[in-house]
Design a protein around this motif. Structure first.
Motif, PDB file in Angstrom:
ATOM      1  N   ASP A  53      29.441 -16.152 -11.111  1.00 21.92           N
ATOM      2  CA  ASP A  53      28.524 -17.042 -10.416  1.00 21.92           C
ATOM      3  C   ASP A  53      27.092 -16.563 -10.571  1.00 21.92           C
ATOM      4  OD1 ASP A  53      28.051 -18.177  -7.020  1.00 21.92           O
ATOM      5  OD2 ASP A  53      27.918 -19.238  -8.928  1.00 21.92           O
ATOM      6  N   SER A  54      26.912 -15.225 -10.450  1.00 23.51           N
ATOM      7  CA  SER A  54      25.546 -14.716 -10.551  1.00 23.51           C
ATOM      8  C   SER A  54      24.972 -14.944 -11.935  1.00 23.51           C
ATOM      9  CB  SER A  54      25.507 -13.219 -10.229  1.00 23.51           C
ATOM     10  OG  SER A  54      26.080 -12.493 -11.288  1.00 23.51           O
ATOM     11  N   MET A  55      25.858 -15.111 -12.941  1.00 22.90           N
ATOM     12  CA  MET A  55      25.357 -15.384 -14.284  1.00 22.90           C
ATOM     13  C   MET A  55      25.235 -16.879 -14.523  1.00 22.90           C
ATOM     14  SD  MET A  55      27.204 -12.797 -16.832  1.00 22.90           S
ATOM     15  CE  MET A  55      27.860 -11.256 -16.361  1.00 22.90           C
ATOM     16  N   GLY A  56      25.567 -17.670 -13.501  1.00 20.94           N
ATOM     17  CA  GLY A  56      25.455 -19.115 -13.659  1.00 20.94           C
ATOM     18  C   GLY A  56      26.522 -19.713 -14.531  1.00 20.94           C
ATOM     19  N   LEU A  57      27.654 -19.015 -14.683  1.00 20.33           N
ATOM     20  CA  LEU A  57      28.663 -19.484 -15.622  1.00 20.33           C
ATOM     21  C   LEU A  57      29.730 -20.352 -14.980  1.00 20.33           C
ATOM     22  CD1 LEU A  57      29.105 -16.246 -17.672  1.00 20.33           C
ATOM     23  CD2 LEU A  57      28.290 -18.424 -18.523  1.00 20.33           C
TER      24      LEU A  57
ATOM     25  N   TYR B  49      22.446   1.159  -8.665  1.00 18.22           N
ATOM     26  CA  TYR B  49      23.722   1.842  -8.513  1.00 18.22           C
ATOM     27  C   TYR B  49      24.652   1.133  -7.535  1.00 18.22           C
ATOM     28  CZ  TYR B  49      20.870   3.651  -4.709  1.00 18.22           C
ATOM     29  OH  TYR B  49      20.027   3.769  -3.630  1.00 18.22           O
ATOM     30  N   LEU B  50      24.136   0.130  -6.840  1.00 21.96           N
ATOM     31  CA  LEU B  50      25.002  -0.574  -5.895  1.00 21.96           C
ATOM     32  C   LEU B  50      25.816  -1.655  -6.595  1.00 21.96           C
ATOM     33  CD1 LEU B  50      22.377  -1.018  -3.062  1.00 21.96           C
ATOM     34  CD2 LEU B  50      24.280   0.587  -3.102  1.00 21.96           C
ATOM     35  N   VAL B  51      25.502  -1.898  -7.854  1.00 21.27           N
ATOM     36  CA  VAL B  51      26.100  -3.029  -8.551  1.00 21.27           C
ATOM     37  C   VAL B  51      26.928  -2.609  -9.756  1.00 21.27           C
ATOM     38  CG1 VAL B  51      25.363  -4.821 -10.164  1.00 21.27           C
ATOM     39  CG2 VAL B  51      24.552  -4.856  -7.827  1.00 21.27           C
ATOM     40  N   TYR B 126      24.205  -5.004   1.366  1.00 22.49           N
ATOM     41  CA  TYR B 126      23.796  -5.528   0.067  1.00 22.49           C
ATOM     42  C   TYR B 126      24.983  -5.721  -0.859  1.00 22.49           C
ATOM     43  CZ  TYR B 126      21.405  -5.636  -4.456  1.00 22.49           C
ATOM     44  OH  TYR B 126      20.969  -5.973  -5.713  1.00 22.49           O
ATOM     45  N   SER B 127      25.838  -4.685  -0.952  1.00 22.72           N
ATOM     46  CA  SER B 127      26.911  -4.789  -1.943  1.00 22.72           C
ATOM     47  C   SER B 127      28.044  -5.703  -1.487  1.00 22.72           C
ATOM     48  CB  SER B 127      27.464  -3.412  -2.317  1.00 22.72           C
ATOM     49  OG  SER B 127      28.009  -2.778  -1.190  1.00 22.72           O
ATOM     50  N   PHE B 128      28.168  -5.923  -0.158  1.00 23.33           N
ATOM     51  CA  PHE B 128      29.219  -6.830   0.312  1.00 23.33           C
ATOM     52  C   PHE B 128      28.802  -8.277   0.194  1.00 23.33           C
ATOM     53  CE2 PHE B 128      31.451  -3.317   1.070  1.00 23.33           C
ATOM     54  CZ  PHE B 128      32.123  -3.120   2.267  1.00 23.33           C
ATOM     55  N   ASN B 129      27.570  -8.540  -0.203  1.00 25.01           N
ATOM     56  CA  ASN B 129      27.128  -9.904  -0.380  1.00 25.01           C
ATOM     57  C   ASN B 129      27.504 -10.349  -1.795  1.00 25.01           C
ATOM     58  OD1 ASN B 129      25.798 -12.276  -0.729  1.00 25.01           O
ATOM     59  ND2 ASN B 129      23.850 -11.569   0.108  1.00 25.01           N
ATOM     60  N   ASN B 132      25.183 -10.680  -4.820  1.00 21.77           N
ATOM     61  CA  ASN B 132      24.627  -9.554  -5.555  1.00 21.77           C
ATOM     62  C   ASN B 132      25.561  -9.049  -6.640  1.00 21.77           C
ATOM     63  OD1 ASN B 132      22.132  -9.339  -4.185  1.00 21.77           O
ATOM     64  ND2 ASN B 132      23.197  -8.442  -2.447  1.00 21.77           N
ATOM     65  N   ALA B 133      26.770  -9.628  -6.678  1.00 18.94           N
ATOM     66  CA  ALA B 133      27.701  -9.360  -7.770  1.00 18.94           C
ATOM     67  C   ALA B 133      27.890  -7.877  -8.029  1.00 18.94           C
ATOM     68  CB  ALA B 133      27.244 -10.061  -9.045  1.00 18.94           C
ATOM     69  N   SER B 134      28.249  -7.141  -6.995  1.00 19.54           N
ATOM     70  CA  SER B 134      28.496  -5.718  -7.189  1.00 19.54           C
ATOM     71  C   SER B 134      29.873  -5.503  -7.786  1.00 19.54           C
ATOM     72  CB  SER B 134      28.419  -4.990  -5.841  1.00 19.54           C
ATOM     73  OG  SER B 134      29.002  -3.722  -5.961  1.00 19.54           O
ATOM     74  N   LYS B 135      29.957  -4.704  -8.841  1.00 19.47           N
ATOM     75  CA  LYS B 135      31.228  -4.501  -9.505  1.00 19.47           C
ATOM     76  C   LYS B 135      32.050  -3.407  -8.834  1.00 19.47           C
ATOM     77  CE  LYS B 135      29.815  -6.248 -13.967  1.00 19.47           C
ATOM     78  NZ  LYS B 135      28.407  -6.085 -14.302  1.00 19.47           N
ATOM     79  N   THR B 136      31.448  -2.660  -7.904  1.00 18.04           N
ATOM     80  CA  THR B 136      32.192  -1.558  -7.288  1.00 18.04           C
ATOM     81  C   THR B 136      32.400  -1.765  -5.796  1.00 18.04           C
ATOM     82  OG1 THR B 136      30.086  -0.430  -7.024  1.00 18.04           O
ATOM     83  CG2 THR B 136      31.432   0.186  -8.918  1.00 18.04           C
TER      84      THR B 136
END
Lengths: 314, 617, 323
Positions: A53-57, B49-51, B126-129, B132-136
């Motif tokens: 979603d963040s990439m708009g895909l 580092y949050l993402v 921030y990371s639970f939102n 923000n697309a956090s991968k971790t």
């Protein structure tokens, strides 16, 4: 001529639009997993959706396309999503272009001057020692893959001459070797084709007449042969100059030059769609423009070439 | 391998109800060290580092941001920004008291604000939102109360998530369920702090370069030019400055780093290099070069050859036939004992290949309880003691399998084995394994078909889609507990679906392995019992040949001036990326000196672990 | 008064025996100017006069024949079989050339001699297939593009679109969808390889399409296809031949590049591209350099031969060099 130019311009615009849309669609044929580097296994489905979603895909493709063109019309090249997330693409590219252009132009100047001079000399001394040795060089450059001889040069020339291995901005001496290495292929190319075209010209009847007239060899070369031989090569010149911004992937990798070379390949392999689209936009525009300029240049050099329909000719 | 005692689980065991060790920090003075220079080929895409989930990028966080706890060079968990902590009796609430006077520093070295407990809350907010697309983030939100619900949008009030501050310097975590190894998770990026005010100021630009991030750790990034170079300098205002010895870290980008690094090292331009496999012979034969080389440590990435129990590959490879044979234990065991792992490993590690071979899925020294290494517990001890490669056994099982499957399956059995065709090591190994197994068991028994795939979405197309019969897979740990190495094989994993194997279903309708692991997971009080239960489950997988454990990662040889065993040691997470405590010597160390240093380090570690265990009593 | 010369001339004229009647010979009247000049015949003859080119032609032919014949010779090893030391069971890695392995072995114990010949075979086959496609499709396309004005706009459009979509995307997609293999490689290279030839031919044709002799042909009503094949293309033979000659080593070089960025043939199919890249990794160690030298030498021989042959043939095909 003006009408021809305008027609070509309009055509070019259409082409660029087609290319962009095609690339846009092709990139979306690549798998979704590619957007996650290697983390796919460790993320939950919700996270993956959030990333996409963040990439708009997640929007349908026509919405994404609309958004892209909308931004473009406002002059916004977009922001990178994978290569350097949240950084404006114009910023990324603006830093890199000067490096590639500087080295590319230097390489072109070196190759043109040396290559053409060599080709002329070769044609003049056809069959003799100079021709044979220089042919050896040309063949070597074409025979050995650049990946190999460039690495070879980097390691052994620096060992012998103590030039620095890696490029550093503050050290002008470190600029020499990459620039020369970049021009080697060009020298061989220009020399080879110049020789071929000149040899063909030298065989023509009007040259025989010029000799019979008593013109000096030098005058014949300069006034007649070179100009005619150069015409077919003029085609490629504008494209070469314009596309210096695409950089040389080998040289920039080996010498740590932070230019544009390899940026496109990287962007595609990492599936950073906005970056790929922006780059394709830039390169295709320059490529098409270069093709057009090349045609014009050819017509300028050789008045017999008529690009557009004249009244009376078919 | 020596038996060692990490305090990780011991701490958890003894912490139920008591206070953690007080932070006694002796004022250390920095030792002299040269600067560290290197070239690298993998560029950072972001410093946020949050993402990010990539190791290369986490290196910046490892050096620039400190968390609640850290590890020392012997692998003992120590306090970092948390000076003390305690956990409630039910194991659900953890309270951390912060060190006072630690500052956030900008990239220019100026003070910005003080580090307070709210910073950890802001980081999770921030990371639970999801935007923000956090991968971790999942590591944190699955552990904390209401974390997953908040992330999925079922709760919208962040205040209900299990993290809050009791006062300016006290942080409190509330967990969903008791996690005995929770402390070890705190060293990972998911639990690092961030200054909320700064984050709001820079917004989306956070982490896009070195100027848009604050530092509270050992190093500050003073220069960041992507695809060119970056420089980290020692943070003079660091709370533990005495333990930071290297003053400057210089990284120069070069796409050909792996090819050029050895040359650059020999010319003195960089501080250290890995030795590529192809050049290893060269370096070992030259006495001058040999004196600079020593082995590198292995990692905790586990590699194994998995048998697929849910085949979905092309009809031309006969998946139905494969499904029949893979459910026959004797067939699996014949291949299990037939694989010459040493021959396969030589393609990657020509010198001392045994160093990297592993007989278990969980690597050695990953986890220890009451003086015993996990891999020595229960039935695993017998597995560790022998090499799986055994010709006679292989052929014996082959005969049994042929007898049992006669008429039911077609021989030779087609076994597609995917590999990445752009990786020369793996391509070579695929050929070696194919010819070795077929040579031993006979081409009339099995027909291994190496299938080359491009890098694009390799795992998605092969392993995750079940398009393989046998494949070399790997898994890295997410936390310091044996449970992490069960995740790939538990239902919901995407590795080889052992739950689909016939003949192992128990009374409750679930597979035997699943039941064993569920029982192990439920044990959260007696750590030794917990490890034993996991050990039995793992031994079951191995003895029934659901897969063939192969190797651990890392290894190889390096020529480097970095003094070994000075970096913070931990079985997982980012500790190994830290430069705190490391020293660049004048000359590289050779293998003999390295062995001596290694033995001393092991002894020190055993002593330290025992001391830590007894001191908490 | 007449001079002595004039007198003898007059005497000659009066001497009847010096003259015979010129009869009307119908046969002779029908005979037109005949010359046994054949364009290709002369081209070949001039080509054969160039000793170096002929020598290299023989070298290339023997190379080609050898790559085909080599597997049938006795005592040859399979290019993919891994050789293990019978005592230790370990692969015979990086064995220097000599004894049982004429070119040595690579890092997993495969015979380099067999691999080089197999690789040359594969690479030459790819280059040949791509080259033929380039010639047929590229020349036809380029000629139409350059000559027929109405098509200029359309074909320029197609050319621009295809050439501006980055090759890498196409290669990646093809490799992903069809997986790296021989067919994938050939298809991928053909899809983009014809562009260069087409543009090249088109440029050449633009230069000569409005020369007087072409205007004359058009006036006479000669159909387009005949103008292209009889007026334009023969004029361009020399440069076209040069281009064809270089397309073969060019394709192999392109294959090396593709392998460099990870999109080449899978490694268990030996090809010159794979071998060069493998050898490149070993370049840093002097004792392993033979792994790079052998494929590079073969590649160089192929390139040099084609270049010199191409040049010689181009020189020979210029009618002004025929006599």
């Amino acid at each position: 001529m003006v009408k021809y130019a305008l027609r070509r311009l309009w055509q070019s615009l259409v082409t660029v639009l087609i290319v962009l849309t095609l690339v846009f669609l092709l990139m979306r044929l690549l798998p979704i997993e590619g957007y996650f580097a290697d983390n796919y296994d460790k993320m939950t489905p919700e996270q993956r959706e959030a990333v996409l979603d963040s990439m708009g895909l997640l929007d349908p493709w026509y919405v994404q396309l609309q958004r892209f063109y909308g931004d473009l019309l406002r002059g916004d090249l977009g922001t990178s999503v994978v290569y350097r997330p949240n950084v404006a693409i114009s910023e990324i590219i603006a830093i890199k272009i000067p490096y590639s252009v500087r080295f590319g132009l230097a390489a072109i100047v070196i190759s043109l001057v040396s290559g053409l001079a060599m080709g002329v000399r070769q044609a003049r001394d056809k069959g003799r020692l100079w021709d044979k040795t220089w042919t050896g060089y040309i063949v070597f450059i074409n025979a050995v893959p650049p990946a190999v001889y460039l690495l070879f040069i980097q390691l052994y020339v620096t060992q012998i001459t103590r030039l620095p291995i890696l490029y550093r901005r503050d050290n002008p001496v470190s600029w020499i070797l990459p620039a020369i290495s970049m021009s080697l292929g060009g020298i061989a190319g220009y020399a080879m084709w110049m020789r071929r075209y000149m040899v063909d010209e030298l065989n023509k009847d009007y040259i025989r007449l010029a000799k019979a007239k008593g013109m000096s060899n030098k005058a014949i070369m300069v006034k007649h042969v070179m100009r005619n031989a150069f015409v077919p090569m003029a085609q490629y010149l504008p494209t070469s100059v314009l596309l210096t911004i695409s950089g040389s992937i080998y040289i920039e990798s080996l010498y740590s030059i932070p230019g544009m070379g390899g940026l496109l390949v990287d962007a595609i392999q990492r599936q950073d769609n906005p970056l790929v689209q922006a780059l394709v936009l830039i390169f295709s525009t320059l490529g098409i423009f270069g093709l057009f300029l090349g045609d014009v240049l050819m017509a300028v050099f050789d008045p017999r070439i008529k690009l557009e329909k004249q009244g009376g000719s078919r | 391998m020596k038996k060692v005692l990490p305090v990780l689980l011991l701490c958890a065991l003894f912490l139920a109800g008591c206070a953690a060790p007080q932070a006694t920090q002796t004022a250390a003075t920095a030792r002299p060290s040269a600067d560290f220079k290197t070239v690298y080929a993998g560029e950072l895409t972001t410093l946020n580092y949050l993402v990010t989930g990539t190791t290369v990028e986490q290196e910046v966080a490892a050096n620039g941001i400190d968390g609640l706890i850290e590890y020392d060079n012997l692998g003992i968990l120590k306090s970092s920004l948390a000076s003390s902590w305690e956990v409630s009796k039910d194991g659900l609430t953890w309270i951390f008291r912060l060190r006072k006077g630690v500052k956030w520093i900008t990239w220019e070295g100026k003070e910005y604000a003080e580090v307070v407990a709210q910073d950890w809350v802001d980081a999770l907010k921030y990371s639970f939102n999801p935007k923000n697309a956090s991968k971790t983030a999942n590591i944190a939100y699955e552990a904390l109360k209401n974390g997953a619900k908040y992330y999925k949008g079922e709760i919208t009030d962040f205040g209900q998530v299990g993290v809050k501050t009791s006062d300016k310097y006290t942080l409190q975590y509330t967990l969903e369920k008791p996690i005995p190894y929770f402390l070890t998770m705190l060293s990972y990026v998911s639990f690092l702090p961030v200054n909320g005010k700064f984050l709001n100021e820079v917004g989306a630009k956070f982490g896009t370069d070195n100027k848009n991030i604050l530092y509270n750790g050992a190093y500050i990034m003073s220069v960041f030019e992507p695809q060119n170079m970056r420089v980290l300098v020692k943070n003079e205002k660091y709370w533990d400055a005495g333990n930071v010895h290297i003053k400057k870290l210089e990284y120069k980008y070069n796409k050909e780093a792996s090819t050029l690094a050895p040359v650059l090292f020999l010319r003195g331009d960089i501080s250290g290099t890995g030795i590529p496999t192809a050049s290893l012979d060269e370096w070992m034969k030259d006495p001058a070069k040999k004196a600079m080389v020593h082995p590198a440590t292995t990692s905790f990435y586990s590699y194994f050859y998995a048998f697929n129990f849910d085949p979905k590959f092309d009809a031309q490879y006969e998946p139905d036939n494969w499904k029949i044979v893979v459910n026959n234990a004797n067939f699996r065991k014949s291949i299990f004992y037939a694989l010459d792992r040493k021959a396969a490993m030589i393609t990657a590690e020509p010198y001392a290949p045994e160093r990297r071979l592993s007989n278990t899925i969980t690597p050695k020294t990953f986890v220890t309880n009451a003086g015993k290494d996990y891999t020595e517990m229960g039935p695993l001890a017998a597995i560790v003691a022998r090499d799986s490669f055994n010709k006679t056994q292989a052929l014996a099982f082959k005969d049994k399998a042929l007898a049992e499957l006669k008429g039911k399956a077609k021989f030779p059995v087609k076994m597609p084995m995917p590999y990445r065709s752009d990786l020369s090591d793996w391509s070579n190994r695929a050929q070696v394994v194919e010819q070795q197994l077929e040579g031993l068991l006979g081409k009339d028994f099995i027909d291994i078909i190496p299938v080359g795939y491009p890098a694009t979405n390799f795992l998605g197309v092969t392993r995750r889609s079940g398009v393989y019969a046998i494949q070399e897979c790997n898994w890295g740990p997410d936390y310091a507990d044996p449970e992490t190495y069960t995740d790939p094989f538990f239902p919901g994993g995407t590795y080889n679906w052992p739950e689909k194997a016939t003949g192992y279903i128990e009374a409750n309708g679930k597979g035997k392995y699943e039941n064993m692991v569920t029982a192990a997971k439920a044990e959260v009080v007696d750590m030794t019992k917990r490890s034993n239960l996991f050990a039995e489950a793992e031994a079951f997988l191995i003895n029934e040949a659901f897969l063939i454990p192969y190797a651990v990662g890392g290894g190889g040889y390096v020529a480097t001036k970095l003094e070994p065993f000075t970096y913070p040691y931990a079985p997982f997470g980012m500790s190994e990326l830290k430069f705190k405590g490391q020293i660049v010597m004048d000359k590289p160390m050779d293998s003999a000196a390295y062995d001596v240093a290694y033995k001393k380090w092991q002894q020190d570690r055993v002593a330290a672990l025992q001391k830590a265990a007894t001191s908490t009593k | 008064m007449m001079s002595a010369n004039e007198r003898s001339a007059l005497q000659a004229i009066e001497d009847q025996s010096l003259f015979t009647f010129a009869e009307y010979d119908e046969q002779a009247a029908e005979r037109t100017g005949y010359s046994n000049y054949s364009y290709w015949g002369s081209t070949v003859r001039v080509f054969l006069k160039n000793k170096v080119a002929v020598a290299l032609l023989l070298v290339m032919m023997s190379l080609l024949i050898f790559t085909i014949v080599q597997p049938l010779l006795p005592g040859q090893k399979s290019p993919t079989k891994i050789h293990n030391d019978p005592q230790t069971g370990i692969q015979i890695r990086n064995h220097k050339p000599g004894g049982e392995f004429w070119f040595g072995t690579n890092s997993i114990g495969q015979d380099l001699w067999a691999r080089i010949w197999s690789g040359t075979r594969t690479s030459l086959l790819i280059a040949l297939l791509v080259g033929i496609w380039e010639v047929l499709f590229g020349i036809v396309f380029g000629a139409l593009w350059g000559y027929v004005r109405q098509l200029d706009a359309l074909i320029t459009e197609v050319y621009n679109v295809v050439s501006n979509v980055p090759n890498t995307i196409l290669m990646m997609l093809l490799a992903y969808i069809m997986r790296p293999s021989f067919q994938t490689m050939v298809i991928a290279m053909c899809a983009t390889g014809w562009l260069g030839m087409a543009r090249f031919v088109r440029n050449q044709i633009i230069i000569i399409r409005d020369r007087e002799y072409n205007l004359a042909s058009r006036c006479l009503g000669t159909p387009t296809s005949r103008i292209i094949t009889k007026n334009l293309l023969p004029y361009l033979v020399s440069v076209i031949v040069m281009r064809i000659a270089l397309s073969i080593p060019g394709t192999i070089g392109w294959e090396v590049f593709l392998t460099y960025i990870g999109l080449g043939l899978p490694i268990h199919i030996p090809s010159l591209g794979n071998l060069v890249n493998e050898g490149r990794a070993a370049m840093m160690s002097p004792s392993l350099r033979y792994q790079l030298i052998f494929p590079a030498v073969v590649l160089s021989i192929i390139t040099i031969s084609f270049y010199i042959m191409g040049n010689a043939f181009a020189d020979a095909s210029d009618p002004r060099n025929h006599f």
